[in-house]
Design a protein around this motif. Structure first.
Motif, PDB file in Angstrom:
ATOM      1  N   ILE A  17     -28.299 -16.729 -70.302  1.00  0.00           N
ATOM      2  CA  ILE A  17     -28.759 -18.040 -70.258  1.00  0.00           C
ATOM      3  C   ILE A  17     -28.322 -18.971 -71.282  1.00  0.00           C
ATOM      4  O   ILE A  17     -28.322 -18.781 -72.394  1.00  0.00           O
ATOM      5  CB  ILE A  17     -30.366 -18.181 -70.194  1.00  0.00           C
ATOM      6  N   THR A  18     -27.561 -20.050 -70.752  1.00  0.00           N
ATOM      7  CA  THR A  18     -26.991 -20.982 -71.767  1.00  0.00           C
ATOM      8  C   THR A  18     -27.240 -22.412 -71.517  1.00  0.00           C
ATOM      9  O   THR A  18     -27.739 -22.864 -70.322  1.00  0.00           O
ATOM     10  CB  THR A  18     -25.295 -20.914 -71.604  1.00  0.00           C
ATOM     11  N   ALA A  19     -27.543 -22.953 -72.624  1.00  0.00           N
ATOM     12  CA  ALA A  19     -28.072 -24.430 -72.736  1.00  0.00           C
ATOM     13  C   ALA A  19     -26.855 -25.483 -72.547  1.00  0.00           C
ATOM     14  O   ALA A  19     -25.779 -24.899 -73.166  1.00  0.00           O
ATOM     15  CB  ALA A  19     -28.917 -24.883 -73.625  1.00  0.00           C
ATOM     16  N   GLY A  20     -26.625 -26.693 -71.965  1.00  0.00           N
ATOM     17  CA  GLY A  20     -25.798 -27.601 -72.157  1.00  0.00           C
ATOM     18  C   GLY A  20     -25.965 -28.816 -71.497  1.00  0.00           C
ATOM     19  O   GLY A  20     -27.130 -29.419 -71.311  1.00  0.00           O
ATOM     20  N   THR A  21     -24.939 -29.492 -71.296  1.00  0.00           N
ATOM     21  CA  THR A  21     -25.201 -30.671 -70.588  1.00  0.00           C
ATOM     22  C   THR A  21     -24.244 -30.667 -69.165  1.00  0.00           C
ATOM     23  O   THR A  21     -23.434 -29.968 -69.118  1.00  0.00           O
ATOM     24  CB  THR A  21     -24.861 -31.944 -71.301  1.00  0.00           C
ATOM     25  N   LEU A  22     -24.692 -31.392 -68.307  1.00  0.00           N
ATOM     26  CA  LEU A  22     -24.133 -31.467 -66.698  1.00  0.00           C
ATOM     27  C   LEU A  22     -23.559 -32.800 -66.384  1.00  0.00           C
ATOM     28  O   LEU A  22     -24.578 -33.832 -66.228  1.00  0.00           O
ATOM     29  CB  LEU A  22     -24.761 -30.786 -65.801  1.00  0.00           C
ATOM     30  N   SER A  23     -22.335 -33.151 -66.175  1.00  0.00           N
ATOM     31  CA  SER A  23     -21.772 -34.143 -65.471  1.00  0.00           C
ATOM     32  C   SER A  23     -21.092 -33.757 -64.436  1.00  0.00           C
ATOM     33  O   SER A  23     -19.893 -33.295 -64.677  1.00  0.00           O
ATOM     34  CB  SER A  23     -20.783 -35.140 -66.602  1.00  0.00           C
ATOM     35  N   PRO A  24     -21.465 -33.958 -63.087  1.00  0.00           N
ATOM     36  CA  PRO A  24     -21.001 -33.238 -61.926  1.00  0.00           C
ATOM     37  C   PRO A  24     -19.311 -33.809 -61.937  1.00  0.00           C
ATOM     38  O   PRO A  24     -19.104 -34.789 -61.972  1.00  0.00           O
ATOM     39  CB  PRO A  24     -21.696 -33.883 -60.816  1.00  0.00           C
ATOM     40  N   PRO A  25     -18.302 -32.728 -61.772  1.00  0.00           N
ATOM     41  CA  PRO A  25     -18.703 -31.152 -61.422  1.00  0.00           C
ATOM     42  C   PRO A  25     -18.360 -30.427 -62.550  1.00  0.00           C
ATOM     43  O   PRO A  25     -18.168 -29.285 -62.447  1.00  0.00           O
ATOM     44  CB  PRO A  25     -17.628 -30.977 -60.473  1.00  0.00           C
ATOM     45  N   ASN A  26     -18.764 -30.718 -63.716  1.00  0.00           N
ATOM     46  CA  ASN A  26     -18.573 -30.051 -65.020  1.00  0.00           C
ATOM     47  C   ASN A  26     -19.779 -29.841 -65.803  1.00  0.00           C
ATOM     48  O   ASN A  26     -20.625 -30.634 -65.918  1.00  0.00           O
ATOM     49  CB  ASN A  26     -17.510 -30.826 -65.645  1.00  0.00           C
ATOM     50  N   PHE A  27     -19.781 -28.541 -66.648  1.00  0.00           N
ATOM     51  CA  PHE A  27     -20.963 -28.294 -67.327  1.00  0.00           C
ATOM     52  C   PHE A  27     -20.348 -28.044 -68.641  1.00  0.00           C
ATOM     53  O   PHE A  27     -19.033 -27.205 -68.676  1.00  0.00           O
ATOM     54  CB  PHE A  27     -21.471 -26.947 -66.871  1.00  0.00           C
ATOM     55  N   THR A  28     -21.021 -28.372 -69.817  1.00  0.00           N
ATOM     56  CA  THR A  28     -20.573 -28.365 -71.158  1.00  0.00           C
ATOM     57  C   THR A  28     -21.466 -27.689 -71.941  1.00  0.00           C
ATOM     58  O   THR A  28     -22.627 -27.942 -72.075  1.00  0.00           O
ATOM     59  CB  THR A  28     -20.161 -29.898 -71.519  1.00  0.00           C
ATOM     60  N   VAL A  29     -21.063 -26.737 -72.628  1.00  0.00           N
ATOM     61  CA  VAL A  29     -21.953 -25.717 -73.388  1.00  0.00           C
ATOM     62  C   VAL A  29     -22.619 -26.413 -74.687  1.00  0.00           C
ATOM     63  O   VAL A  29     -21.639 -27.063 -75.316  1.00  0.00           O
ATOM     64  CB  VAL A  29     -21.509 -24.474 -73.703  1.00  0.00           C
ATOM     65  N   SER A  30     -23.746 -26.443 -74.965  1.00  0.00           N
ATOM     66  CA  SER A  30     -24.482 -27.292 -76.010  1.00  0.00           C
ATOM     67  C   SER A  30     -25.449 -26.475 -76.302  1.00  0.00           C
ATOM     68  O   SER A  30     -26.740 -26.854 -75.666  1.00  0.00           O
ATOM     69  CB  SER A  30     -24.670 -28.872 -75.859  1.00  0.00           C
ATOM     70  N   ALA A  31     -25.649 -25.779 -77.445  1.00  0.00           N
ATOM     71  CA  ALA A  31     -26.666 -24.911 -77.717  1.00  0.00           C
ATOM     72  C   ALA A  31     -27.966 -25.911 -78.231  1.00  0.00           C
ATOM     73  O   ALA A  31     -29.013 -25.346 -77.905  1.00  0.00           O
ATOM     74  CB  ALA A  31     -26.366 -24.293 -78.894  1.00  0.00           C
ATOM     75  N   SER A  32     -27.714 -27.090 -78.557  1.00  0.00           N
ATOM     76  CA  SER A  32     -28.710 -27.847 -79.116  1.00  0.00           C
ATOM     77  C   SER A  32     -29.633 -28.932 -77.879  1.00  0.00           C
ATOM     78  O   SER A  32     -30.379 -29.655 -78.115  1.00  0.00           O
ATOM     79  CB  SER A  32     -28.516 -28.939 -80.173  1.00  0.00           C
ATOM     80  N   ALA A  33     -28.789 -28.722 -76.766  1.00  0.00           N
ATOM     81  CA  ALA A  33     -29.128 -29.597 -75.496  1.00  0.00           C
ATOM     82  C   ALA A  33     -30.543 -29.145 -75.381  1.00  0.00           C
ATOM     83  O   ALA A  33     -31.332 -30.246 -74.645  1.00  0.00           O
ATOM     84  CB  ALA A  33     -28.182 -29.390 -74.497  1.00  0.00           C
ATOM     85  N   VAL A  34     -30.950 -28.155 -74.954  1.00  0.00           N
ATOM     86  CA  VAL A  34     -32.130 -27.476 -74.531  1.00  0.00           C
ATOM     87  C   VAL A  34     -32.727 -26.690 -75.405  1.00  0.00           C
ATOM     88  O   VAL A  34     -32.062 -25.848 -75.977  1.00  0.00           O
ATOM     89  CB  VAL A  34     -32.340 -26.841 -73.333  1.00  0.00           C
TER      90      VAL A  34
END
Length: 250
Positions: A17-34
């Motif tokens: 399970i990995t937190a990040g941000t999503l701007s379709p169609p791409n996902f960027t890992v960001s541990a602090s996002a969630v």
């Protein structure tokens, strides 16, 4: 609709399970996002994912492509914002939208999106147009639909979980350990070899360890398998089966 079991047959407990941000169609890992993103698959509906803000996302890596035809999730309260669900063969790009809720559709208890089966490794949950505060658990996989109705007379019973003690003077004292739990006894007098095999696979997946959801054709119930399924051959490649389910409070 028919009665069904919605259960984890894609091994969510071992998914990354990995937190990040999503701007379709791409996902960027960001541990602090969630915050507390692991709660989305922790086998508990008692605590929710937090700081799940607009355009934040949670990636679920199943480690290999596995067939999924439903996404079922639990909300501890209603939410006016939206959730979107994506899949991909890549962990960061080429995401495809598979389902999306509308404003006002995130209701307390269980919510579901179904779609044609997709065999993908990566699945994504995105908060859209606002913060989603109340998502506590998510199950995805392939639903097990009953091939026929259980026999008439499904038995239900309440487990009170109250300890009664009596004093020397004969006065009873009660200690309530938790709210009552419901049990269901489902009996099938005549099922096919195929449905029997499906029930065996289901039992091997969940045993009495994994929680799952029993849909009784009107309501969703969070349950465990209370005891091993009993099969009896009643004719050539025809079987009877008996299942007992126990409600889960969290």
């Amino acid at each position: 609709m028919a009665k069904k079991f919605y259960y984890d047959n894609v091994n969510l407990l071992d998914a990354t399970i990995t937190a990040g941000t999503l701007s379709p169609p791409n996902f960027t890992v960001s541990a602090s996002a969630v915050t507390n993103e692991h709660r989305i698959t922790d086998q508990s509906i008692s605590q929710s994912v937090s700081n799940f803000d607009d355009e934040d996302a949670i990636r679920i890596d199943l480690s290999s492509s596995k067939a999924v035809d439903f996404i079922l999730w639990h909300m501890s309260g209603s939410d006016a914002d939206k959730l979107q669900f994506y899949y991909s063969t890549s962990g960061t790009s080429s995401l495809t939208l598979v389902a999306s809720t509308q404003e006002g559709e995130l209701n307390p208890n269980w919510n579901i999106e179904t779609f044609s089966s997709q065999s993908k490794r990566y699945w994504f949950v995105r908060a859209h147009e606002g913060t989603v505060d109340n998502i506590t658990e998510l199950i995805l996989g392939s639903a097990l639909t009953f091939e026929n109705e259980p026999d008439i007379g499904i038995a239900t019973q309440e487990i009170f979980a109250t300890d009664l003690n009596t004093s020397l003077g004969g006065v009873e004292y009660a200690n309530k350990r938790h709210e009552p739990k419901t049990t269901w006894q489902l009996n099938f007098s005549n099922i096919s070899q195929t449905f029997k095999n499906n029930l065996v696979s289901f039992e091997q997946d969940v045993t009495n360890f994994k929680k799952f959801v029993y849909y009784d054709d009107s309501s969703y119930h969070y349950v465990r398998l209370d005891s091993p399924i009993k099969f009896t051959e009643v004719a050539f490649e025809r079987f009877s089966a008996s299942l007992k389910l126990r409600e889960q409070l969290s």
